[in-house]
Design a protein around this motif. Structure first.
Motif, PDB file in Angstrom:
ATOM      1  N   PRO A 148      -3.354   1.341  -5.282  1.00 30.07           N
ATOM      2  CA  PRO A 148      -3.341   0.097  -6.068  1.00 30.07           C
ATOM      3  C   PRO A 148      -2.043  -0.694  -5.922  1.00 30.07           C
ATOM      4  O   PRO A 148      -2.041  -1.908  -6.182  1.00 30.07           O
ATOM      5  CB  PRO A 148      -3.508   0.597  -7.506  1.00 30.07           C
ATOM      6  CG  PRO A 148      -4.147   1.942  -7.376  1.00 30.07           C
ATOM      7  CD  PRO A 148      -3.625   2.518  -6.104  1.00 30.07           C
ATOM      8  N   SER A 149      -0.967  -0.024  -5.523  1.00 30.58           N
ATOM      9  CA  SER A 149       0.321  -0.694  -5.365  1.00 30.58           C
ATOM     10  C   SER A 149       0.454  -1.450  -4.047  1.00 30.58           C
ATOM     11  O   SER A 149       1.478  -2.091  -3.806  1.00 30.58           O
ATOM     12  CB  SER A 149       1.456   0.331  -5.459  1.00 30.58           C
ATOM     13  OG  SER A 149       1.297   1.342  -4.457  1.00 30.58           O
ATOM     14  N   SER A 150      -0.563  -1.413  -3.185  1.00 27.95           N
ATOM     15  CA  SER A 150      -0.508  -2.136  -1.916  1.00 27.95           C
ATOM     16  C   SER A 150      -0.361  -3.639  -2.175  1.00 27.95           C
ATOM     17  O   SER A 150      -1.058  -4.193  -3.034  1.00 27.95           O
ATOM     18  CB  SER A 150      -1.779  -1.893  -1.100  1.00 27.95           C
ATOM     19  OG  SER A 150      -1.964  -0.524  -0.818  1.00 27.95           O
ATOM     20  N   PRO A 151       0.536  -4.317  -1.450  1.00 25.69           N
ATOM     21  CA  PRO A 151       0.762  -5.744  -1.702  1.00 25.69           C
ATOM     22  C   PRO A 151      -0.511  -6.583  -1.657  1.00 25.69           C
ATOM     23  O   PRO A 151      -0.692  -7.488  -2.477  1.00 25.69           O
ATOM     24  CB  PRO A 151       1.743  -6.140  -0.593  1.00 25.69           C
ATOM     25  CG  PRO A 151       2.505  -4.885  -0.303  1.00 25.69           C
ATOM     26  CD  PRO A 151       1.500  -3.778  -0.460  1.00 25.69           C
ATOM     27  N   LEU A 152      -1.402  -6.293  -0.714  1.00 25.24           N
ATOM     28  CA  LEU A 152      -2.627  -7.086  -0.618  1.00 25.24           C
ATOM     29  C   LEU A 152      -3.493  -6.905  -1.857  1.00 25.24           C
ATOM     30  O   LEU A 152      -4.057  -7.878  -2.381  1.00 25.24           O
ATOM     31  CB  LEU A 152      -3.407  -6.695   0.638  1.00 25.24           C
ATOM     32  CG  LEU A 152      -4.665  -7.525   0.936  1.00 25.24           C
ATOM     33  CD1 LEU A 152      -4.836  -7.713   2.428  1.00 25.24           C
ATOM     34  CD2 LEU A 152      -5.912  -6.844   0.357  1.00 25.24           C
ATOM     35  N   LEU A 153      -3.607  -5.666  -2.347  1.00 29.25           N
ATOM     36  CA  LEU A 153      -4.442  -5.421  -3.519  1.00 29.25           C
ATOM     37  C   LEU A 153      -3.801  -5.987  -4.779  1.00 29.25           C
ATOM     38  O   LEU A 153      -4.501  -6.500  -5.667  1.00 29.25           O
ATOM     39  CB  LEU A 153      -4.707  -3.926  -3.664  1.00 29.25           C
ATOM     40  CG  LEU A 153      -5.384  -3.253  -2.462  1.00 29.25           C
ATOM     41  CD1 LEU A 153      -5.702  -1.797  -2.758  1.00 29.25           C
ATOM     42  CD2 LEU A 153      -6.647  -3.997  -2.057  1.00 29.25           C
ATOM     43  N   LEU A 154      -2.482  -5.922  -4.866  1.00 26.18           N
ATOM     44  CA  LEU A 154      -1.786  -6.547  -5.990  1.00 26.18           C
ATOM     45  C   LEU A 154      -2.001  -8.059  -5.990  1.00 26.18           C
ATOM     46  O   LEU A 154      -2.222  -8.675  -7.042  1.00 26.18           O
ATOM     47  CB  LEU A 154      -0.294  -6.224  -5.942  1.00 26.18           C
ATOM     48  CG  LEU A 154       0.098  -4.768  -6.240  1.00 26.18           C
ATOM     49  CD1 LEU A 154       1.585  -4.573  -6.005  1.00 26.18           C
ATOM     50  CD2 LEU A 154      -0.273  -4.388  -7.676  1.00 26.18           C
ATOM     51  N   ALA A 155      -1.954  -8.646  -4.790  1.00 27.28           N
ATOM     52  CA  ALA A 155      -2.175 -10.087  -4.679  1.00 27.28           C
ATOM     53  C   ALA A 155      -3.591 -10.452  -5.090  1.00 27.28           C
ATOM     54  O   ALA A 155      -3.824 -11.480  -5.753  1.00 27.28           O
ATOM     55  CB  ALA A 155      -1.899 -10.550  -3.252  1.00 27.28           C
ATOM     56  N   ALA A 156      -4.557  -9.627  -4.711  1.00 32.51           N
ATOM     57  CA  ALA A 156      -5.949  -9.885  -5.077  1.00 32.51           C
ATOM     58  C   ALA A 156      -6.133  -9.833  -6.587  1.00 32.51           C
ATOM     59  O   ALA A 156      -6.782 -10.707  -7.182  1.00 32.51           O
ATOM     60  CB  ALA A 156      -6.861  -8.873  -4.394  1.00 32.51           C
ATOM     61  N   GLN A 157      -5.552  -8.831  -7.206  1.00 25.75           N
ATOM     62  CA  GLN A 157      -5.700  -8.700  -8.652  1.00 25.75           C
ATOM     63  C   GLN A 157      -4.969  -9.828  -9.385  1.00 25.75           C
ATOM     64  O   GLN A 157      -5.452 -10.331 -10.404  1.00 25.75           O
ATOM     65  CB  GLN A 157      -5.211  -7.321  -9.086  1.00 25.75           C
ATOM     66  CG  GLN A 157      -6.146  -6.206  -8.578  1.00 25.75           C
ATOM     67  CD  GLN A 157      -5.584  -4.810  -8.800  1.00 25.75           C
ATOM     68  OE1 GLN A 157      -4.397  -4.567  -8.645  1.00 25.75           O
ATOM     69  NE2 GLN A 157      -6.460  -3.890  -9.172  1.00 25.75           N
TER      70      GLN A 157
END
Length: 486
Positions: A86-95
């Motif tokens: 969940p800490s991946s930059p892409l997933l953080l950006a999506a959330q």
């Protein structure tokens, strides 16, 4: 919970170009979505996957290598591979952008189709836990097959769950699956908010993948998601109170029951063992007075305690689905475990050699060590942050000697010094890898073993410091053992 979107023209980003990512990309493209696959790597192997993917699917599917951090512009949904934390930059950006993030399991759950025979999608019987998931799901699939059901072991093992839910609906040569035995990792569960299995089991809980989840509490919470919305049974381990607590916290459908399994005589609504027989006191008429015999411990291969527990969990899920006792026995008798899971290799000069290279953490190794004595224990590798005091304390009286290998061997040596100071310890294959290393390890273990002993490869560690993976480690062990008789 959100509704499933209209797929044609929908901009979807797939994070990761592994097996699940490729499967998701293909399915989404076939649904008409505009798919962009992103991966932070850029290797010849990845480029070969890209070439194959684009050749098969052409326009409407794009791949971006070397940048897994930036969310593609216009994305409306992200489907992530399980390994992306969940800490991946892409997933953080999506959330941060208010986008939903699904895993491949969530996508598969949303795409289920009604069976022609029932008018409902095929039920999912789901299994998670720190150890034993694959074996239990394969046992369950064997039992369901013995009951005459078209089924498969899917998810984190065997057939892709996406492929499984779609199989048979567009192909006239095969029928859809009647029921699915689904192995789910904590990663997959984290990204599957809509999942509502027919019945589910959590086999055990021990610290693992904490770098991904951030804490033991978060890891346990993700495992517990498997019980949400269960319809018939939440199966838990009587020997692991944390699994029962997850059941207590779950929001299930009215009438769903908590079903315990353990190695002792079963109480009400439990599965257990009586005089070497597997017994069901949950899914029988008048369970206060009656029980059903499901088979014998001797029907299980190997009959190690933790494997008997796996069989009871599989039997509980099968019985929750309505399988009769005869099919449980037949399915367990027909089942054979995958390689490197407490696999008997050979007996040489009255010494048994056992390959449990799959025991890559302390919890798995503890189960293996509990099955034998006296033991010459081969252990070590990459500890992944684990500590070994509890493991050694539990196994100390069973150990004849220990042969230590790998990068973090010193951690196990220190635990042995504290809790089993009289056990001889030899460090082997220092600075070596592959077949040469394993040949030395096996020769060293042979020199320590006596008639009646078991030499057990249960490393409690990952393998990548010396071997390609745990499979190669086990294969080379078996090869070196067989070489003792040449």
């Amino acid at each position: 919970m959100s509704t499933t979107p209209s797929w044609p023209g929908l901009p979807v980003t797939v994070a990761g170009l592994g097996v699940s990512g490729i499967s998701a990309a293909r399915v989404l493209h076939a649904l008409g979505a505009e798919v962009t696959v992103v991966d932070g790597g850029d290797s010849p192997a990845l480029r070969a996957r890209v070439a194959e993917l684009t050749a098969q699917h052409g326009s409407g599917l794009r791949v971006r290598l070397g940048d897994g951090d930036t969310l593609p512009e216009g994305t409306r949904l992200v489907v992530t591979s399980p390994g992306w934390p969940p800490s991946s930059p892409l997933l953080l950006a999506a959330q941060a952008a208010g986008l939903e993030v699904w895993g491949d399991v969530e996508l598969a759950w949303r795409l289920r189709k009604p069976l022609p025979t029932t008018g409902e999608p095929a039920p999912w019987l789901a299994v998670t836990g720190t150890n034993g998931k694959t074996t239990t799901v394969q046992m369950l699939a064997s039992i369901l097959t013995a009951a005459g059901k078209r089924t498969a072991a899917v998810g984190n093992v065997g057939v892709s769950v996406l492929d499984a839910v779609l199989a048979g609906f567009d192909d006239g040569d095969e029928a859809p699956y009647d029921v699915l035995a689904v192995e789910l990792s904590s990663y997959q569960l984290h990204w599957a908010p809509s999942l509502r299995p027919h019945s589910a089991a959590v086999l055990n809980l021990a610290p693992d993948h904490l770098d991904w989840h951030g804490s033991m509490a978060a890891y346990g919470a993700d495992k517990g998601r498997i019980y949400q919305g269960n319809q018939v049974a939440c199966v838990y381990n009587l020997a692991d109170p944390a699994t029962e607590e997850l059941v207590r916290e779950a929001d299930v459908e009215e009438g769903c029951r908590a079903i315990g399994f353990g190695l002792g005589a079963p109480g009400l609504s439990q599965f257990g063992v009586v005089d070497g027989l597997l017994v069901d006191r949950a899914f029988v008429p008048d369970r206060a007075k009656n029980a059903a015999e499901l088979g014998s411990v001797k029907d299980i291969e190997p009959p190690a305690p933790h494997n008997v527990a796996n069989a009871l969990a599989a039997a509980a899920l099968a019985r929750a689905y309505g399988v009769d006792a005869k099919a449980v026995r037949e399915g367990l008798r027909a089942f054979r475990p995958d390689a490197h899971r407490i696999a008997f290799v050979a007996e040489v000069d009255q010494v048994r050699w056992i390959d449990d290279s799959k025991a890559t953490n302390t919890h798995a190794a503890a189960a293996s060590l509990a099955a034998y004595q006296p033991i010459v224990w081969i252990a070590g590798g990459l500890a992944k942050g684990a500590t070994f005091d509890e493991l050694v304390q539990g196994a100390a009286t069973r150990l004849r000697a220990a042969v230590l290998i790998g990068e973090d061997r010193a951690l196990i040596r220190a635990a042995l010094a504290r809790h089993a100071p009289d056990v001889p310890v030899i460090e082997a294959a220092e600075g070596q890898t592959g077949a040469v290393a394993m040949a030395e390890v096996v020769r060293t273990a042979q020199s320590l073993a006596r008639s009646g002993d078991t030499v057990l490869l249960a490393p409690a560690c990952a393998s990548m410091d010396m071997f390609t993976n745990y499979g190669e480690r086990g294969d080379l062990f078996a090869e070196a053992v067989r070489g003792l008789t040449d």
